[in-house]
Write a protein that holds these residues in place. Structure first.
Motif, PDB file in Angstrom:
ATOM      1  N   VAL A 299     -32.082  23.986  46.911  1.00 47.68           N
ATOM      2  CA  VAL A 299     -31.486  22.802  47.530  1.00 47.68           C
ATOM      3  C   VAL A 299     -31.835  21.563  46.721  1.00 47.68           C
ATOM      4  O   VAL A 299     -33.003  21.327  46.420  1.00 47.68           O
ATOM      5  CB  VAL A 299     -31.983  22.625  48.983  1.00 47.68           C
ATOM      6  CG1 VAL A 299     -31.235  21.488  49.660  1.00 47.68           C
ATOM      7  CG2 VAL A 299     -31.814  23.902  49.768  1.00 47.68           C
TER       8      VAL A 299
ATOM      9  N   SER B 273     -37.330  22.030  43.382  1.00 53.28           N
ATOM     10  CA  SER B 273     -38.661  21.506  43.684  1.00 53.28           C
ATOM     11  C   SER B 273     -39.698  22.508  43.191  1.00 53.28           C
ATOM     12  O   SER B 273     -39.685  23.665  43.594  1.00 53.28           O
ATOM     13  CB  SER B 273     -38.784  21.264  45.184  1.00 53.28           C
ATOM     14  OG  SER B 273     -38.086  22.249  45.896  1.00 53.28           O
ATOM     15  N   LEU B 274     -40.538  22.044  42.288  1.00 48.50           N
ATOM     16  CA  LEU B 274     -41.549  22.915  41.684  1.00 48.50           C
ATOM     17  C   LEU B 274     -42.910  22.233  41.731  1.00 48.50           C
ATOM     18  O   LEU B 274     -42.987  21.006  41.760  1.00 48.50           O
ATOM     19  CB  LEU B 274     -41.208  23.201  40.221  1.00 48.50           C
ATOM     20  CG  LEU B 274     -39.849  23.811  39.925  1.00 48.50           C
ATOM     21  CD1 LEU B 274     -39.585  23.797  38.430  1.00 48.50           C
ATOM     22  CD2 LEU B 274     -39.770  25.227  40.458  1.00 48.50           C
ATOM     23  N   TYR B 275     -43.967  23.035  41.715  1.00 50.77           N
ATOM     24  CA  TYR B 275     -45.315  22.469  41.612  1.00 50.77           C
ATOM     25  C   TYR B 275     -45.566  22.239  40.119  1.00 50.77           C
ATOM     26  O   TYR B 275     -45.823  23.188  39.381  1.00 50.77           O
ATOM     27  CB  TYR B 275     -46.346  23.431  42.193  1.00 50.77           C
ATOM     28  CG  TYR B 275     -46.110  23.730  43.668  1.00 50.77           C
ATOM     29  CD1 TYR B 275     -46.388  22.776  44.631  1.00 50.77           C
ATOM     30  CD2 TYR B 275     -45.603  24.955  44.084  1.00 50.77           C
ATOM     31  CE1 TYR B 275     -46.162  23.030  45.982  1.00 50.77           C
ATOM     32  CE2 TYR B 275     -45.384  25.221  45.428  1.00 50.77           C
ATOM     33  CZ  TYR B 275     -45.663  24.248  46.363  1.00 50.77           C
ATOM     34  OH  TYR B 275     -45.437  24.498  47.693  1.00 50.77           O
TER      35      TYR B 275
ATOM     36  N   HIS C 195     -47.994  21.026  38.482  1.00 50.44           N
ATOM     37  CA  HIS C 195     -49.329  21.301  37.941  1.00 50.44           C
ATOM     38  C   HIS C 195     -49.584  22.798  37.785  1.00 50.44           C
ATOM     39  O   HIS C 195     -50.594  23.197  37.218  1.00 50.44           O
ATOM     40  CB  HIS C 195     -50.409  20.656  38.816  1.00 50.44           C
ATOM     41  CG  HIS C 195     -50.487  21.216  40.210  1.00 50.44           C
ATOM     42  ND1 HIS C 195     -49.474  21.048  41.136  1.00 50.44           N
ATOM     43  CD2 HIS C 195     -51.438  21.958  40.821  1.00 50.44           C
ATOM     44  CE1 HIS C 195     -49.830  21.647  42.265  1.00 50.44           C
ATOM     45  NE2 HIS C 195     -51.008  22.211  42.099  1.00 50.44           N
ATOM     46  N   LEU C 196     -48.657  23.613  38.313  1.00 45.48           N
ATOM     47  CA  LEU C 196     -48.832  25.075  38.195  1.00 45.48           C
ATOM     48  C   LEU C 196     -47.882  25.628  37.123  1.00 45.48           C
ATOM     49  O   LEU C 196     -46.894  24.987  36.768  1.00 45.48           O
ATOM     50  CB  LEU C 196     -48.538  25.749  39.534  1.00 45.48           C
ATOM     51  CG  LEU C 196     -49.448  25.383  40.702  1.00 45.48           C
ATOM     52  CD1 LEU C 196     -49.014  26.139  41.946  1.00 45.48           C
ATOM     53  CD2 LEU C 196     -50.911  25.698  40.392  1.00 45.48           C
ATOM     54  N   SER C 197     -48.192  26.823  36.654  1.00 46.18           N
ATOM     55  CA  SER C 197     -47.339  27.445  35.634  1.00 46.18           C
ATOM     56  C   SER C 197     -46.026  27.913  36.265  1.00 46.18           C
ATOM     57  O   SER C 197     -45.924  28.032  37.499  1.00 46.18           O
ATOM     58  CB  SER C 197     -48.056  28.649  35.022  1.00 46.18           C
ATOM     59  OG  SER C 197     -48.190  29.656  35.995  1.00 46.18           O
TER      60      SER C 197
ATOM     61  N   ASP D 254     -46.768  30.962  38.293  1.00 37.35           N
ATOM     62  CA  ASP D 254     -47.368  30.673  39.605  1.00 37.35           C
ATOM     63  C   ASP D 254     -46.316  30.192  40.595  1.00 37.35           C
ATOM     64  O   ASP D 254     -46.333  30.573  41.775  1.00 37.35           O
ATOM     65  CB  ASP D 254     -48.461  29.612  39.472  1.00 37.35           C
ATOM     66  CG  ASP D 254     -49.776  30.205  38.973  1.00 37.35           C
ATOM     67  OD1 ASP D 254     -49.947  31.425  39.097  1.00 37.35           O
ATOM     68  OD2 ASP D 254     -50.613  29.441  38.452  1.00 37.35           O
TER      69      ASP D 254
ATOM     70  N   LEU E  39     -45.814  32.304  43.971  1.00 39.92           N
ATOM     71  CA  LEU E  39     -46.146  31.794  45.318  1.00 39.92           C
ATOM     72  C   LEU E  39     -45.075  32.239  46.312  1.00 39.92           C
ATOM     73  O   LEU E  39     -45.372  32.707  47.408  1.00 39.92           O
ATOM     74  CB  LEU E  39     -46.220  30.262  45.306  1.00 39.92           C
ATOM     75  CG  LEU E  39     -47.428  29.615  44.634  1.00 39.92           C
ATOM     76  CD1 LEU E  39     -47.256  28.105  44.568  1.00 39.92           C
ATOM     77  CD2 LEU E  39     -48.707  29.942  45.385  1.00 39.92           C
ATOM     78  N   THR E  40     -43.810  32.084  45.895  1.00 42.57           N
ATOM     79  CA  THR E  40     -42.705  32.473  46.780  1.00 42.57           C
ATOM     80  C   THR E  40     -42.660  33.995  46.925  1.00 42.57           C
ATOM     81  O   THR E  40     -42.437  34.517  48.014  1.00 42.57           O
ATOM     82  CB  THR E  40     -41.362  31.944  46.227  1.00 42.57           C
ATOM     83  OG1 THR E  40     -41.489  30.535  46.064  1.00 42.57           O
ATOM     84  CG2 THR E  40     -40.216  32.238  47.154  1.00 42.57           C
TER      85      THR E  40
ATOM     86  N   ARG F 150     -47.059  25.050  32.085  1.00 38.60           N
ATOM     87  CA  ARG F 150     -46.956  24.282  33.322  1.00 38.60           C
ATOM     88  C   ARG F 150     -45.499  23.928  33.590  1.00 38.60           C
ATOM     89  O   ARG F 150     -44.791  23.510  32.669  1.00 38.60           O
ATOM     90  CB  ARG F 150     -47.744  22.984  33.218  1.00 38.60           C
ATOM     91  CG  ARG F 150     -49.224  23.192  33.340  1.00 38.60           C
ATOM     92  CD  ARG F 150     -49.931  21.876  33.372  1.00 38.60           C
ATOM     93  NE  ARG F 150     -51.350  22.091  33.142  1.00 38.60           N
ATOM     94  CZ  ARG F 150     -52.286  21.230  33.473  1.00 38.60           C
ATOM     95  NH1 ARG F 150     -51.958  20.095  34.026  1.00 38.60           N
ATOM     96  NH2 ARG F 150     -53.548  21.490  33.238  1.00 38.60           N
TER      97      ARG F 150
ATOM     98  N   ARG G  92     -36.425  31.779  41.212  1.00 35.88           N
ATOM     99  CA  ARG G  92     -37.193  31.857  42.465  1.00 35.88           C
ATOM    100  C   ARG G  92     -36.265  32.221  43.629  1.00 35.88           C
ATOM    101  O   ARG G  92     -36.641  32.979  44.521  1.00 35.88           O
ATOM    102  CB  ARG G  92     -37.851  30.502  42.702  1.00 35.88           C
ATOM    103  CG  ARG G  92     -38.900  30.498  43.756  1.00 35.88           C
ATOM    104  CD  ARG G  92     -39.602  29.172  43.809  1.00 35.88           C
ATOM    105  NE  ARG G  92     -38.655  28.083  44.006  1.00 35.88           N
ATOM    106  CZ  ARG G  92     -38.991  26.801  44.027  1.00 35.88           C
ATOM    107  NH1 ARG G  92     -40.235  26.449  43.839  1.00 35.88           N
ATOM    108  NH2 ARG G  92     -38.093  25.871  44.218  1.00 35.88           N
TER     109      ARG G  92
END
Lengths: 242, 310
Positions: B83, B87-89, B91-93, B96, B100-101, B128, B144
């Motif tokens: 959407v 949207s991604l973190y 600071h994470l690879s 990752d 997470l998902t 990252r 994802r």
């Protein structure tokens, strides 16, 4: 649920969370060292430990909880993760519950870190400051229990801070709540009406088992447990904005 | 006919503003459905309702025949979504971020590598996500969304902000998905030309309303194609064509435009024969198919305010 808790831990990787968890107790532990520097000479362990615990209870702990809750919430608010997270086939309540669990775990980590930092700092000071000495019983067991109780009494404050931080995208809102709560706690310490301010509850562990203190500590810890489902239900119902 | 998405009278208001107005969507299984419209036409609000992120104030939504939001979790198991911006973190690879998902969905660990491979990010998995280019971020977002092999993929503006190479990559990826994954794709965009190249079905949104919906072929056929003829004595030639019941107008020096309705006498070869037979010199005949942009402008013309100086 376990997977979501693990996810929350992974999200804190490379964040400032670990630094906050170590830096805040370390700051509190420098206070007894300053006292020993100012007036070298023998001082009882109990007094030195109490100096550090007081700084922790009144100032460093609420500030550290504020910082951690803002940090945990901004990890989601910043990159607008809510649309993704809440569209997954997991219970929405589990997403928020996992955050509470991890914040509680970090509070526990900080308790252990404070315990270790206090003893390490005092011992180091006795070695490095000429004339400085800690006397009497170090009361290692009692101190650990006291610190755990102190942090436990802050559960309600931690839940409120996390609730506000997750609800509002703007990090200034939880920050203001944390700062106002902390300073209000210092201001109303002497007033009867202030005893049930959640930010003040940790300080009441110093005067246990006084009945009022017992009630305040119970309110701060058990009240926090009661507040968790209310917070989770409210946040899960709320429609994400991004 | 089985629909993966079916809405009826879908309506949502923000205060006094109607963001989605009585929308009846029908998305067939296996389709690449282009959900098109300008910014602010209600596409993202509709998508948020489809994903159970917003409750519709009126109307009903069914995905795979299940009501949303009542069966949100059951539906979400078969839907992958991206959407707005991915949207991604940061600071994470990349690994990752997907993992997470994957863990939240309860899928096996190898699934993370499978989707990273699918979106060509396996070699960059350790970097990252914050250092990724926009195109890589979009691909990671799609990767994802593809976790667990969903039956429906919902992509909101997946080409937003991409450079031409990134847009081509994205187009290739979306086009390949139904065949490689057996997934239906619902893709929103304000770039009509982009979606025209990949979509099999199309829905046009304007001011919160779905103004048209059909297969791409039917949609394009709903607007007449145009024939452009370069000819000597254009005015005279146009008169001759009009006498033969051809809707011809002169357009500049030596040019005639014909809006066709697919009738036999509008066939370019016949037009050529007619003009040459009358002594005109025809130097070129071009047949121009209508673009989705032209279709959109026609379908939304009644609702659009007239431009000009008053």
């Amino acid at each position: 649920m376990l997977a979501l808790v693990l996810n929350e831990c992974i999200k804190l990787k490379r964040s400032l969370a670990v630094m906050v968890c170590l830096a805040a107790p370390l700051c509190a532990a420098t206070f007894p060292v300053m006292v020993m520097l100012n007036k070298p000479g023998p001082k009882p362990w109990v007094q030195l430990l109490a100096e550090g615990a007081a700084v922790w209870a009144y100032f460093m702990f609420p500030m550290a909880v504020t910082a951690l809750s803002v940090l945990m919430a901004q990890i989601e608010h910043g990159p607008r993760m809510w649309n993704h997270l809440l569209a997954l086939p997991t219970r929405r309540s589990s997403v928020f519950l996992a955050k509470v669990v991890v914040l509680a775990a970090l509070v526990l980590v900080m308790a252990v870190a404070l315990y270790a930092c206090l003893y390490a700092a005092i011992l180091l000071a006795t070695l490095l400051i000429p004339g400085a000495r800690a006397t009497g019983d170090p009361q290692a067991g009692e101190t650990l229990v006291s610190i755990l109780l102190l942090n436990g009494a802050g559960l309600m404050m931690a839940v409120i801070q996390l609730w506000v931080a997750l609800r509002f995208r703007n990090f200034a809102v939880p920050l203001v709540v944390g700062i106002v709560g902390t300073f209000l706690a210092l201001a109303v310490r002497a007033a009867k009406q202030g005893v049930f301010l959640p930010w003040l509850a940790p300080a009441y562990t110093f005067t246990l088992p006084d009945p009022t203190s017992l009630a305040v500590v119970g309110f701060g810890s058990l009240g926090g447990l009661v507040l968790i489902p209310v917070m989770v239900a409210h946040l899960a119902r709320h429609e994400p904005t991004g | 006919m089985s629909f993966v998405i079916e809405t009826q009278g879908l309506t949502h208001r923000f205060g006094g503003f109607t963001a989605v107005d009585d929308v009846d969507l029908r998305v067939e299984a296996g389709a690449i459905y282009g959900f098109l419209g300008p910014n602010g036409s209600g596409k993202t609000t509709t998508i948020r309702i489809l994903l159970g992120l917003l409750r519709p104030q009126a109307g009903r939504v069914e995905i795979f025949g299940l009501p949303m939001p009542n069966r949100r979790r059951a539906i979400a198991r078969a839907v992958g979504a991206m959407v707005e911006t991915p949207s991604l973190y940061g600071h994470l690879s990349g690994f990752d971020n997907v993992d997470l998902t994957r863990r939240a969905l309860g899928l096996r660990p190898s699934e993370t590598w499978r989707v990273l491979e699918l979106v060509d990010l396996r070699d960059f998995a350790g970097q990252r996500a914050g250092s990724y280019s926009l195109g890589m971020r979009q691909r990671l977002g799609i990767g994802r969304a593809l976790l667990g092999e969903p039956r429906l993929l919902v992509l909101d503006e997946p080409t937003n902000g991409l450079d031409p190479a990134g847009v081509m990559d994205m187009r290739r990826l979306i086009r390949a998905l139904p065949a490689r994954q057996g997934v239906s794709v619902f893709v929103s965009s304000h770039l009509l030309g982009e979606v025209e190249q990949v979509a099999t079905h199309v829905g046009l949104m304007f001011q919160g309303a779905l103004v048209a919906q059909s297969t791409m072929t039917e949609m394009l056929a709903s607007v007449p194609r145009r024939i452009e003829i370069a000819v000597t004595r254009a005015d005279e030639a146009a008169l001759r064509l009009r006498a033969a019941r051809v809707d011809a107008v002169t357009q500049g020096e030596g040019r005639i435009h014909i809006a066709t309705a697919g009738r036999p006498h509008e066939d370019p070869a016949r037009l050529n024969a007619l003009l040459v037979g009358e002594g005109f010199d025809v130097s070129s005949i071009l047949t121009r198919e209508p673009s989705l942009e032209e279709v959109f402008m026609r379908k939304t013309a009644p609702s659009r305010p007239a431009h000009g100086v008053h």
